[in-house]
Design a protein around this motif. Sequence first.
Motif, PDB file in Angstrom:
ATOM      1  N   ASN A   1       0.844  -1.194   0.000  1.00  0.00           N
ATOM      2  CA  ASN A   1       0.000   0.000   0.000  1.00  0.00           C
ATOM      3  C   ASN A   1       0.884   1.250   0.000  1.00  0.00           C
ATOM      4  OD1 ASN A   1       0.882   0.415   2.689  1.00  0.00           O
ATOM      5  ND2 ASN A   1      -0.815  -0.841   3.485  1.00  0.00           N
ATOM      6  N   LYS A   2       0.266   2.407  -0.039  1.00  0.00           N
ATOM      7  CA  LYS A   2       1.032   3.649  -0.172  1.00  0.00           C
ATOM      8  C   LYS A   2       1.871   3.953   1.063  1.00  0.00           C
ATOM      9  CE  LYS A   2      -2.036   5.733  -3.599  1.00  0.00           C
ATOM     10  NZ  LYS A   2      -2.867   6.901  -3.978  1.00  0.00           N
ATOM     11  N   ASN A   3       1.426   3.483   2.243  1.00  0.00           N
ATOM     12  CA  ASN A   3       2.217   3.707   3.450  1.00  0.00           C
ATOM     13  C   ASN A   3       3.543   2.951   3.408  1.00  0.00           C
ATOM     14  OD1 ASN A   3       0.203   5.303   4.554  1.00  0.00           O
ATOM     15  ND2 ASN A   3      -0.815   3.568   5.551  1.00  0.00           N
ATOM     16  N   GLU A   4       3.609   1.919   2.594  1.00  0.00           N
ATOM     17  CA  GLU A   4       4.830   1.123   2.479  1.00  0.00           C
ATOM     18  C   GLU A   4       5.608   1.473   1.207  1.00  0.00           C
ATOM     19  OE1 GLU A   4       2.776  -2.655   2.602  1.00  0.00           O
ATOM     20  OE2 GLU A   4       3.714  -3.091   4.532  1.00  0.00           O
ATOM     21  N   GLY A   5       5.230   2.559   0.554  1.00  0.00           N
ATOM     22  CA  GLY A   5       5.915   2.969  -0.659  1.00  0.00           C
ATOM     23  C   GLY A   5       5.345   2.354  -1.921  1.00  0.00           C
TER      24      GLY A   5
ATOM     25  N   ASP B   1      -8.892  -4.858   2.363  1.00  0.00           N
ATOM     26  CA  ASP B   1      -9.432  -6.201   2.149  1.00  0.00           C
ATOM     27  C   ASP B   1      -9.120  -6.699   0.737  1.00  0.00           C
ATOM     28  OD1 ASP B   1     -10.431  -6.305   4.689  1.00  0.00           O
ATOM     29  OD2 ASP B   1     -12.458  -5.626   4.135  1.00  0.00           O
ATOM     30  N   GLN B   2      -9.203  -5.817  -0.245  1.00  0.00           N
ATOM     31  CA  GLN B   2      -8.881  -6.199  -1.625  1.00  0.00           C
ATOM     32  C   GLN B   2      -7.393  -6.558  -1.767  1.00  0.00           C
ATOM     33  OE1 GLN B   2     -10.285  -2.618  -3.564  1.00  0.00           O
ATOM     34  NE2 GLN B   2     -12.199  -3.598  -4.245  1.00  0.00           N
ATOM     35  N   ARG B   3      -6.542  -5.808  -1.078  1.00  0.00           N
ATOM     36  CA  ARG B   3      -5.105  -6.100  -1.139  1.00  0.00           C
ATOM     37  C   ARG B   3      -4.798  -7.462  -0.504  1.00  0.00           C
ATOM     38  NH1 ARG B   3      -0.170  -5.203   1.631  1.00  0.00           N
ATOM     39  NH2 ARG B   3      -1.318  -4.727   3.538  1.00  0.00           N
TER      40      ARG B   3
END
Length: 585
Positions: free
Chosen positions: A58-62, A70-72
């Motif tokens: 996700n964006k928090n992890e770059g 849930d989709q991720r």
Amino acid sequence: MICISITPESRQLAKVDLYNAANQCDIVEVSLDRLLKEPDVKAMLEGFEKPILVSCRNKNEGGHFEGTEDQRMALLRQAILAGPAYIEMDPVTAQKIPRFGKTQRVISFVSLARPFLNIEEAFDEATRCHADVVKFTWPTETLEAAWPLLASVSRKRLIPSVGLGLGRSGLTFSLLSRKYGSPWVYAALEKGMEAFPGQPTVGELDDVYRWRGVDSKTRFIGITSADPSEKIVSKILNTVFDKLGLNMRCLPLDFRSLQQVSKMFDVLKIPAIIATPSMYRRIRELASNDGDSLTALGMADLVIKQSHGWEAYNLIWKASLRALEEKIGHQTPGDRPLNRKNTLIIGADDMAVSIASGIKQRSGSVSLTSGDDTESQKIAQAAEIRFVPQASMYDTLSDVIVITSPNLNHGSRITPINPSIFRKGMTVMDLSNLPFESPLIEEARLRGCKVIEPTDVFTTYISTMCKSLTGQQISNETIAEALSKSLWIGLKEDLDDDIDARAAWIRWVLVGLFSRSTFAGRCSGKCRVSRPATRVESRDCDACWLRRIGGWSLPVTHLSGIGVGSRATRSASRDRHGHCRARPR
């Protein structure tokens, strides 16, 4: 091992990227977070023998995943069912998704702002998540920032760890990780496909730094990486080290504090550091002793660790003046060619100071000018040489002109040097952009000046440096061959980006290594365009020459003459038979 990260946006093209990456690495990381449509992960991964690592950040992890959490997680579960060798997850996700099959778990800790403060606590959490490998990602703009990450991956632990350094020192971290036994290092497939800005490509690691030859016994020679010439110097020296059978490699360095990194150099057992031009004065501060007289002026391009401390050397002025004296010529064995010659130096940087002092030692008459009269006058007074105001530089009679700055800069004002300063019979040397040619060199050549080729100066400089580092003499032919190959780094990418802007520049730099003859007449290639005399042996124009030598399917387009500022500027187009024709602008 090396892991190439690919971040496909198209499901159809993902397999193409996978195929290209698998041929050049040991592990392929497939990042699913940029895909525009939900993929069939099993169909995407099947048919490949190389181990595959799947991630979806996700964006928090770059990462770039724009769906819900849930989709991720659903996408990660689908990926695990496809049976890849590795799956990457953050600790929170890993606690929600159990281990399945033979897929190994890479537990990832990402900090985009600062390094982790508690590495041991991260390993404890990774153990609770049943990690097989622990991955750390954080900014590594300097060697100081990369140091905790390097200490983490180099330490022997029950769970192996890998690191991904974000920033300029990411390449430094990758090379050191290879030496200290990290399971794998990360690289991009090619330019434009980096997982983060500045990530090295697999081509750079292979062609420039020869990373596959790095092992626990490799000795690194540091090289400051603030200048574009760093890659060229690194490639040449790494080629020479291999030819001599030495287990040595160049290590690019970016650092903030010399006091702090000097201790790191001792830990890394770095025996020498090469300084690129912008770092000449700063790297001199590391040394406590002067290896030659001109380092006392405050600049050095090489520092070597001796038993009594770091010792500074200034090699570039010797190589430059040697090439200058050879061009002027010795009338007798003991003759000093620069004696009674009027030399004008254009520039007020460290290079200008050392060249001026070197010429003065050889009993030459030296004048100095630049765009900043105040700075030039200060340097001239300190070196006890003549100061020439910028307004008078074009009226000054000179036998030799040495250029160390490509423009007459003063604050925000940038004034180009007018080629009218060159007169027939002068000797001209341009050190402002070694080893590349500048438009000024081409203008000096067209006006009948004796030109010292930048590649000749650079070849002599590198040969002297090799002798200082290895104690062995390397022939100039060997250096010239390595230089010609290093100048082709990224050539096809550059041509794809802007053929009109770069092709002529590439031609004049590269062929200067092999030829000094001239030709005037019509191009012998497809276009038959008339052009003035040049020093190139080939009877083709720029586009035809590149098509013939490089094997590229280039458009039949003619470039802007033979250099910026040339009076032979032309443009071209195709006729109805597919041949190109030139017309004056």
